[in-house]
Design an enzyme around this catalytic site. Structure first.
Site, mmCIF file in Angstrom:
data_model
loop_
_atom_site.group_PDB
_atom_site.id
_atom_site.type_symbol
_atom_site.label_atom_id
_atom_site.label_comp_id
_atom_site.label_asym_id
_atom_site.label_seq_id
_atom_site.Cartn_x
_atom_site.Cartn_y
_atom_site.Cartn_z
ATOM 1 N N HIS A 65 -4.409 1.884 7.585
ATOM 2 C CA HIS A 65 -3.297 2.585 7.586
ATOM 3 C C HIS A 65 -2.897 3.560 6.832
ATOM 4 C CE1 HIS A 65 1.454 1.536 8.160
ATOM 5 N NE2 HIS A 65 1.509 2.254 6.950
ATOM 6 N N GLU A 66 -3.256 3.505 5.236
ATOM 7 C CA GLU A 66 -3.098 4.311 4.310
ATOM 8 C C GLU A 66 -3.758 5.544 4.558
ATOM 9 O OE1 GLU A 66 -0.461 3.910 2.673
ATOM 10 O OE2 GLU A 66 -0.259 1.737 3.072
ATOM 11 N N HIS A 96 -2.115 8.021 6.774
ATOM 12 C CA HIS A 96 -1.497 8.901 6.238
ATOM 13 C C HIS A 96 -1.991 10.012 5.448
ATOM 14 C CE1 HIS A 96 2.536 6.653 6.187
ATOM 15 N NE2 HIS A 96 2.003 5.546 5.706
ATOM 16 N N GLN A 139 3.043 9.919 0.685
ATOM 17 C CA GLN A 139 4.760 9.220 0.669
ATOM 18 C C GLN A 139 5.659 9.535 -0.283
ATOM 19 O OE1 GLN A 139 2.487 5.361 2.149
ATOM 20 N NE2 GLN A 139 4.256 5.039 3.045
ATOM 21 N N GLY A 192 0.844 -1.163 -0.136
ATOM 22 C CA GLY A 192 0.132 0.080 -0.022
ATOM 23 C C GLY A 192 0.829 1.329 -0.111
ATOM 24 N N CYS A 219 5.821 -0.218 7.421
ATOM 25 C CA CYS A 219 5.542 1.074 6.569
ATOM 26 C C CYS A 219 6.678 1.572 5.540
ATOM 27 C CB CYS A 219 5.092 2.134 7.402
ATOM 28 S SG CYS A 219 4.917 3.663 6.593
ATOM 29 N N LEU A 220 6.635 1.601 4.367
ATOM 30 C CA LEU A 220 7.614 2.025 3.553
ATOM 31 C C LEU A 220 8.510 3.314 4.071
ATOM 32 C CD1 LEU A 220 5.853 1.324 -0.038
ATOM 33 C CD2 LEU A 220 7.758 -0.110 1.404
#
Length: 191
Positions: free
Chosen positions: A155-156, A159, A55, A50, A113-114
């Site tokens: 989660h996304e 962000h 991001q 995701g 997380c990236l």
């Protein structure tokens, strides 16, 4: 399509962007679809399951995901989903997503997380959510998500609101995560 740099918390300028609230897109047009394509390519390259537009530095309420769950296969872990995404691509596109309802039942999942590389910790979230969003074609979609899908979309969406998964942790664990990510970044630079 282009692979973009993913912002990370070890960089103060990146963190300042990651903590901002994203703005709704006016419509899903060619520019938004191009952003979605870049995000998807960036996510696959990372690899991840995701990615929110913030991001990669775009403050638009846009998310892409691929849980590798095509043909009725449901993945239970991020690792399994990331592995399957390459073999069974099932990209999902979300513009202006919103949560309409959350279950009282909670689900604990070890998230990564990236933007917080190489750090994982358990986060408790609603087990099921009802969401509404615009798809890649600009059509309004309303659906219920559960399991890994519910975890990932929440989660996304965090962000998009300037919230990182470590913000759900205790201050001690959050500080430990930041320290670990900064040390790993220093080690990569020194190598």
């Amino acid at each position: 399509m282009a692979i973009r740099r993913i912002l990370t918390i070890d960089n103060a300028a990146d963190l300042a962007i990651l903590k901002q609230v994203s703005k709704p897109v006016a419509a899903v047009d060619d520019a938004v679809r191009a952003l979605m394509d870049d995000m998807l390519e960036t996510m696959y390259d990372a690899p991840g399951i995701g990615l929110a537009a913030v991001q990669i530095g775009a403050l638009d309420r846009v998310i892409v995901m691929d849980l590798g769950d095509k043909d009725g296969v449901v993945c239970e872990t991020e690792e399994e989903a990331a592995e399957n995404a390459g073999a069974r691509k099932n990209p999902r596109f979300f513009a202006n997503p919103e949560i309409l309802w959350t279950s009282d039942e909670l689900y604990t999942y070890e998230e990564g997380c990236l933007s917080i590389p190489e750090y994982f910790d358990k986060v408790e979230r609603p087990a099921r959510v009802r969401i509404r969003y615009l798809n890649r074609d600009g059509q309004s979609v309303e659906e219920e998500a559960e399991g890994l899908y519910a975890v990932c979309i929440q989660h996304e969406m965090d962000h998009l609101n300037g919230v990182l998964f470590i913000d759900h942790l205790s201050r001690l664990k959050r500080d430990r995560a930041v320290t670990k990510v900064k040390k790993a970044a220093r080690d990569r630079i020194a190598a």
